[in-house]
Write an enzyme that holds these catalytic residues in place. Structure first.
Site, PDB file in Angstrom:
ATOM      1  N   LYS A   1       0.873  -1.184   0.000  1.00 39.44           N
ATOM      2  CA  LYS A   1       0.000   0.000   0.000  1.00 39.44           C
ATOM      3  C   LYS A   1       0.901   1.223   0.000  1.00 39.44           C
ATOM      4  O   LYS A   1       2.054   1.149   0.437  1.00 39.44           O
ATOM      5  CB  LYS A   1      -0.898   0.010   1.248  1.00 39.44           C
ATOM      6  CG  LYS A   1      -2.157   0.830   1.083  1.00 39.44           C
ATOM      7  CD  LYS A   1      -3.261   0.068   0.376  1.00 39.44           C
ATOM      8  CE  LYS A   1      -4.407   0.990   0.021  1.00 39.44           C
ATOM      9  NZ  LYS A   1      -5.563   0.224  -0.503  1.00 39.44           N
TER      10      LYS A   1
ATOM     11  N   ASP B   1      -6.900   4.209  -4.806  1.00 36.85           N
ATOM     12  CA  ASP B   1      -7.611   4.047  -3.527  1.00 36.85           C
ATOM     13  C   ASP B   1      -8.238   5.414  -3.279  1.00 36.85           C
ATOM     14  O   ASP B   1      -8.433   6.194  -4.230  1.00 36.85           O
ATOM     15  CB  ASP B   1      -6.638   3.634  -2.409  1.00 36.85           C
ATOM     16  CG  ASP B   1      -7.359   3.222  -1.120  1.00 36.85           C
ATOM     17  OD1 ASP B   1      -8.000   2.170  -1.108  1.00 36.85           O
ATOM     18  OD2 ASP B   1      -7.298   3.980  -0.117  1.00 36.85           O
TER      19      ASP B   1
END
Ligand code: NDP
Length: 444
Positions: free
Chosen positions: A124, A164
């Site tokens: 991430k 995201d």
């Protein structure tokens, strides 16, 4: 080292990272029994190795705003685990981004990716830069500056970022253009790309659609479906929009959605035309959800979340920890029968306990929202074989992946009284695959 010792060690080593501790604790508390069946895991110190990211990149990003001022943000990439495939996970651009949030997301991503049946490790990244209120030129300059640092750490067989919160098609395009310029390569380095330059059909829809496919599998276990059910959705971004679209298509009614300022309640339901309005408002004009209430004359509640409204199904699709214990109790009191998480970790541990004690259908994000990364994985495959699949082909594969994730949850999560603990099911299934791959590869 046992699970409790690992957790204490993490808290001592990495203080002030509460979201990271929360995610680790949730997983460890559910896999302990399975872990204890494998003394070889303990000998290899497997849990601690699985909880600490392989590496963390942290860098400064300078960019110029429209007035000529030089602005500074932080950039990060957490490469958590690549035991089963290249690192894979989204980039989040939001003012709240910090190491704790990205470490929790990268940790969760590792288990989620393992569940998808596709060969992807967990990662991430992102920045505390917020595209909100910035011009497109500013967003482009920021993306270029961000990629100037990130590019040396990623690659199609190494680490493949995606979108995201705050990173949609526009941002992916700017990031991709910069990577291409720096490397002189046209490769599948990011997913969520535009269709014209290597993107996959259904990728924008995948997380929302996938959540509803998962929900349908859960409802099937109770002999029901979405027809006539009232749904509470939070958020109004990518995940929320396609969640609403699929609910409408399958005969349900969505009465709420939100943004970080507040929520709207539309008792008549958000129909196709109203959803088109939301998509235009959010994706084109980048406006506020309050404007929906002004447009359609319905209720808008500033500074609140929609969980006090009455509905059959809750579909949190905004951000982490957006359902607390009191919200969960209110949802149960109002007769909610299912909660399926489009967002990552939207329910606090106390809220999860409330859902599970009430024995309602409760699906954690790492299972229910895995459709997004699954279609990202399918985008990587299409890039590798240099072909594009049709919408029907990708949708069919997405459905079949969500079904198999549901089966894995039932297999590992069914308790003695027949209740399916989807949290345990997802964690154990995700963990076992990564653990076995790590064992096979030695103690590196
Ligand atoms: P978007 O940026 O498209 O939308 C996010 C939405 O949530 C916006 O409506 C935003 O409101 C709202 N929001 C963001 N932060 C907060 C906050 N702190 N409090 C209240 N509302 C907030 O992001 P996505 O739709 O892509 O992501 C939503 C969730 O889904 C995230 O948890 C993400 O990690 C998860 N997810 C996304 C995937 C994807 O494929 N995109 C895949 C799997 C999970 P505002 O406009 O005011 O900022």
């Amino acid at each position: 080292m046992n699970a409790q010792q690992v957790l204490e060690n993490l808290q001592r080593r990495f203080p002030n990272e509460p979201e990271y501790h929360q995610a680790v604790e949730e997983v460890l508390s559910t896999i302990e029994e399975e872990y204890n069946k494998h003394p070889e895991f303990e000998k290899a110190n497997l849990i601690e190795r699985l909880c600490i990211p392989d590496r963390v990149y942290q860098f400064r990003v300078n960019w110029m705003d429209d007035k000529g001022n030089i602005r500074t943000n932080m950039g990060y990439r957490i490469q958590h685990n690549n035991a089963i495939g290249p690192y894979k996970g989204g980039l989040r651009f939001h003012s709240s981004v910090n190491l704790s949030i990205l470490k929790f997301l990268a940790f969760e991503q590792t288990f989620k990716n393992s569940l998808t049946t596709l060969p992807m490790g967990g990662a991430k990244g992102g920045s505390d830069f917020s595209p909100r209120g910035k011009s497109s030129a500013e967003v482009m300059r920021f993306c270029q500056a961000f990629m100037l640092e990130l590019w040396r750490h990623i690659g199609p067989d190494r680490d493949v970022p995606a979108g995201d919160i705050g990173v949609g098609g526009r941002e992916i395009g700017y990031l991709y253009g910069t990577y291409k310029k720096l490397t002189h390569e046209f490769s599948g380095i990011l997913t969520g790309k535009g269709l014209e330059y290597g993107g996959s059909l259904i990728r924008p829809e995948a997380t929302g659609y996938g959540n509803i496919y998962f929900l349908m599998e859960m409802l099937k276990t109770k002999g029901t479906d979405l027809k006539g059910k009232t749904c509470l959705v939070s958020g109004s971004g990518n995940v929320a929009q396609y969640t609403i679209e699929k609910v409408i298509e399958l005969g349900g009614k969505v009465v709420t959605c939100s943004d970080s300022d507040g929520y709207i309640y539309d008792p008549d339901g958000i129909d196709r035309a109203k959803l088109d309005y939301i998509m235009e408002l959010k994706n084109l004009y980048r406006g506020r959800i309050r404007e929906y209430a002004e447009q359609y004359g319905c209720k808008y509640v500033e500074g609140a979340r929609p969980w006090g409204e009455k509905g059959d199904i809750a579909l949190p699709s905004a951000t982490q920890n957006e359902i607390n214990e009191a919200d969960a109790k209110q949802l149960i009191a109002n007769g909610v029968m299912a909660v399926s998480e489009g967002a990552n970790m939207p329910s606090t541990p106390e809220a999860i306990q409330v859902f599970q004690q009430a024995k309602i259908l409760y699906a954690p994000g790492k299972a229910a929202n895995a459709g997004g990364v699954s279609v990202s994985g399918l985008e990587m495959t299409q890039n590798s074989i240099r072909l594009s699949w049709t919408m029907a082909e990708v949708d069919e594969k997405l459905k079949s992946i969500m079904k198999s994730i549901h089966e894995a949850c039932v297999k590992y999560g069914t308790e003695s009284d027949g209740y399916v603990n989807y949290v345990r099911g997802a964690n154990v299934a995700g963990f076992m695959k990564v653990a076995k791959a790590m064992m096979a590869q030695g103690t590196i």
